[in-house]
Design an enzyme around this catalytic site. Structure first.
Site, mmCIF file in Angstrom:
data_model
loop_
_atom_site.group_PDB
_atom_site.id
_atom_site.type_symbol
_atom_site.label_atom_id
_atom_site.label_comp_id
_atom_site.label_asym_id
_atom_site.label_seq_id
_atom_site.Cartn_x
_atom_site.Cartn_y
_atom_site.Cartn_z
ATOM 1 C CB CYS A 1 0.226 -4.954 2.949
ATOM 2 S SG CYS A 1 -0.886 -4.421 1.524
ATOM 3 C CB CYS A 46 0.597 0.452 -0.352
ATOM 4 S SG CYS A 46 1.035 -1.499 -0.059
ATOM 5 C CD GLU A 48 3.778 -9.804 1.692
ATOM 6 O OE1 GLU A 48 5.534 -9.938 0.947
ATOM 7 O OE2 GLU A 48 4.379 -9.500 2.321
HETATM 8 N N1 SAH Z 1 -6.006 -3.932 -1.020
HETATM 9 C C1 SAH Z 1 -6.646 -4.191 0.733
HETATM 10 C C2 SAH Z 1 -6.282 -4.477 1.650
HETATM 11 C C3 SAH Z 1 -4.561 -5.142 1.335
HETATM 12 S S1 SAH Z 1 -3.621 -3.702 2.039
HETATM 13 C C4 SAH Z 1 -6.214 -2.163 1.420
HETATM 14 O O1 SAH Z 1 -6.322 -1.613 0.630
HETATM 15 O O2 SAH Z 1 -7.413 -1.953 1.695
HETATM 16 C C5 SAH Z 1 -4.188 -3.809 4.554
HETATM 17 C C6 SAH Z 1 -3.626 -2.834 4.666
HETATM 18 O O3 SAH Z 1 -2.129 -2.501 5.223
HETATM 19 C C7 SAH Z 1 -4.629 -1.444 4.152
HETATM 20 O O4 SAH Z 1 -4.699 -1.209 5.129
HETATM 21 C C8 SAH Z 1 -2.868 -0.634 3.758
HETATM 22 O O5 SAH Z 1 -3.306 0.920 3.516
HETATM 23 C C9 SAH Z 1 -2.538 -0.968 4.700
HETATM 24 N N2 SAH Z 1 -0.699 -0.397 4.613
HETATM 25 C C10 SAH Z 1 -0.074 -0.551 3.496
HETATM 26 N N3 SAH Z 1 1.252 -0.041 3.246
HETATM 27 C C11 SAH Z 1 1.759 -0.161 4.709
HETATM 28 C C12 SAH Z 1 2.502 0.768 4.908
HETATM 29 N N4 SAH Z 1 3.664 0.920 4.989
HETATM 30 N N5 SAH Z 1 2.222 1.139 6.532
HETATM 31 C C13 SAH Z 1 0.940 0.870 7.129
HETATM 32 N N6 SAH Z 1 0.259 0.615 6.539
HETATM 33 C C14 SAH Z 1 0.085 0.197 5.199
HETATM 34 FE FE1 SF4 Z 2 -3.708 -0.019 -1.998
HETATM 35 FE FE2 SF4 Z 2 -4.219 -2.547 -0.597
HETATM 36 FE FE3 SF4 Z 2 -3.181 -2.475 -3.631
HETATM 37 FE FE4 SF4 Z 2 -2.069 -1.495 -1.518
HETATM 38 S S1 SF4 Z 2 -2.695 -3.315 -1.582
HETATM 39 S S2 SF4 Z 2 -1.473 -0.656 -2.779
HETATM 40 S S3 SF4 Z 2 -3.171 -0.156 -0.223
HETATM 41 S S4 SF4 Z 2 -5.270 -0.927 -2.746
#
Ligand code: SAH
Ligand code: SF4
Length: 356
Positions: A335, A119, A89
């Site tokens: 995300c 996540c 996405e």
């Molecule tokens: N993998 C990278 C980039 C993608 S995630 C990282 O982890 O930084 C983008 C952001 O969304 C990250 O800060 C992640 O921790 C946050 N995120 C993921 N799932 C979430 C959720 N359920 N509620 C709020 N933020 C979330």
């Molecule tokens: Fe963790 Fe970023 Fe991967 Fe989600 S996308 S599992 S926040 S590393």
């Protein structure tokens, strides 16, 4: 090979190898990145034989949108179907009332192997890396969707996947996004978010690129970070902070720390003092992200007064933090959530729009 996997120099080399003049690379790039061609046939400043040769040697895979959801606040989420049937996405986030920016949130992998325990992207594991072409397809599609009135101004690598785990493709894509010959978005308007892949943060620090670094911190010491982020056992918080200091020193830029707000896990009485210690001497800002519920996890988002109280405790500790207003809350905008909902078969049929 999809043509959008090629850097400018690689395209010029290829054109020389088929007996063309290298300046044609500029024309092709213009069609790809500025004039929004969708097929080689569209590239009408090229001769017919050259268009045919490009079509014979290279692919130009069209974007296929499997689902699209537009939120009340204008945030639009696009679910891309890739040529092997996988989905990722990208999100178009129009400017808020004050900031004049239009942002594209871009995915870098199908799924994620890092398995953070909040996540949606990690729930079904990791399938594969995206190619540069698949990343550029998202950028170009969102750019087109943003239109000319409020053109795309910022890119954040905060979609599905861990950008630093697809480092070479990430870097090539950033060069294309940044290049005046291609998408031409200033490096300081490009943000890479990482869960803390320390060696890659150090590698990025050495690059001659002023891009923004965001760290998904989500904890204030090793025990609190271990609970949510398995990567912390490999690269513990002190190593992560060392890498951030190296990045900050090399770029002279402030680093953004993202901090998810989860009741009793990240929002605790001891957090502010511990964070103050972590950030000492570091040029940084902090974004507080209210936890967006994912059915697989038991966490709770704090109430609004609890979030405000936490922020004011941080302020008292000398840490300036902003609570991020969740954008596109009604469209699974966190995300990986649209893809995850799609996999579970419960996406909103009413907002299904085959052609975007
Ligand atoms: N993998 C990278 C980039 C993608 S995630 C990282 O982890 O930084 C983008 C952001 O969304 C990250 O800060 C992640 O921790 C946050 N995120 C993921 N799932 C979430 C959720 N359920 N509620 C709020 N933020 C979330
Ligand atoms: Fe963790 Fe970023 Fe991967 Fe989600 S996308 S599992 S926040 S590393």
């Amino acid at each position: 090979m999809d043509i959008r996997n090629l850097s400018f120099d690689e395209l010029a080399q290829y054109l020389i190898s088929i007996g063309e003049k290298p300046f044609r690379a500029g024309q092709v790039f213009e069609w790809l990145y500025k004039k929004d061609a969708s097929t080689f046939e569209d590239m009408t400043t090229l001769s017919q034989p050259l268009r045919a040769r490009l079509a014979a040697d290279l692919r130009f895979t069209p974007a296929v949108i499997a689902d699209q959801q537009k939120s009340e606040d204008g945030t639009t989420k696009f679910l891309f179907e890739l040529s092997d049937g996988q989905h990722v996405e990208a999100v178009l986030i129009p400017s808020g009332p004050t900031a004049g920016r239009t942002t594209a949130c871009i995915s870098t992998q199908v799924g994620c192997k890092f398995g953070c325990r909040f996540c949606a992207s990690g729930v079904a594991g990791w399938k594969r890396n995206l190619s540069t072409a698949e990343i550029m397809t998202q950028v170009l599609y969102v750019k087109r969707a943003a239109g000319k009135k409020r053109p795309l101004s910022h890119i954040v690598f905060m979609g599905i996947g861990e950008p630093m785990d697809n480092y070479d493709v990430l870097l090539k894509s950033i060069h294309l996004i940044n290049s005046g010959k291609a998408a031409h978005i200033a490096a300081r308007r490009i943000t890479v978010s990482t869960s803390g892949v320390v060696p890659k943060i150090l590698k990025l620090a050495e690059q001659d690129l002023q891009i923004e670094l965001a760290i998904s911190l989500h904890g204030y010491d090793n025990p609190s970070r271990d609970v949510l982020m398995p990567i912390n056992t490999k690269y513990p918080i002190e190593k992560l902070m060392e890498a951030c200091r190296a990045y900050g020193a090399s770029k002279r830029r402030q680093i953004t720390f993202e901090y998810i707000l989860i009741k009793g896990v990240t929002v605790t009485p001891e957090a502010p003092a511990a964070l103050k210690k972590l950030f000492k001497g570091l040029l940084c800002k902090m974004n507080l992200i209210p936890y967006n519920p994912v059915a697989e996890y038991p966490h709770q988002c704090p109430s609004h007064p609890e979030m405000l109280a936490f922020r004011s405790e941080l302020e008292k500790a000398g840490i300036h933090a902003t609570i991020r207003t969740p954008r596109g809350k009604d469209v699974n905008a966190a995300c990986g959530q649209l893809r995850h909902a799609h996999q579970k078969g419960n996406h909103m049929a009413s907002s299904f729009d085959k052609n975007g």
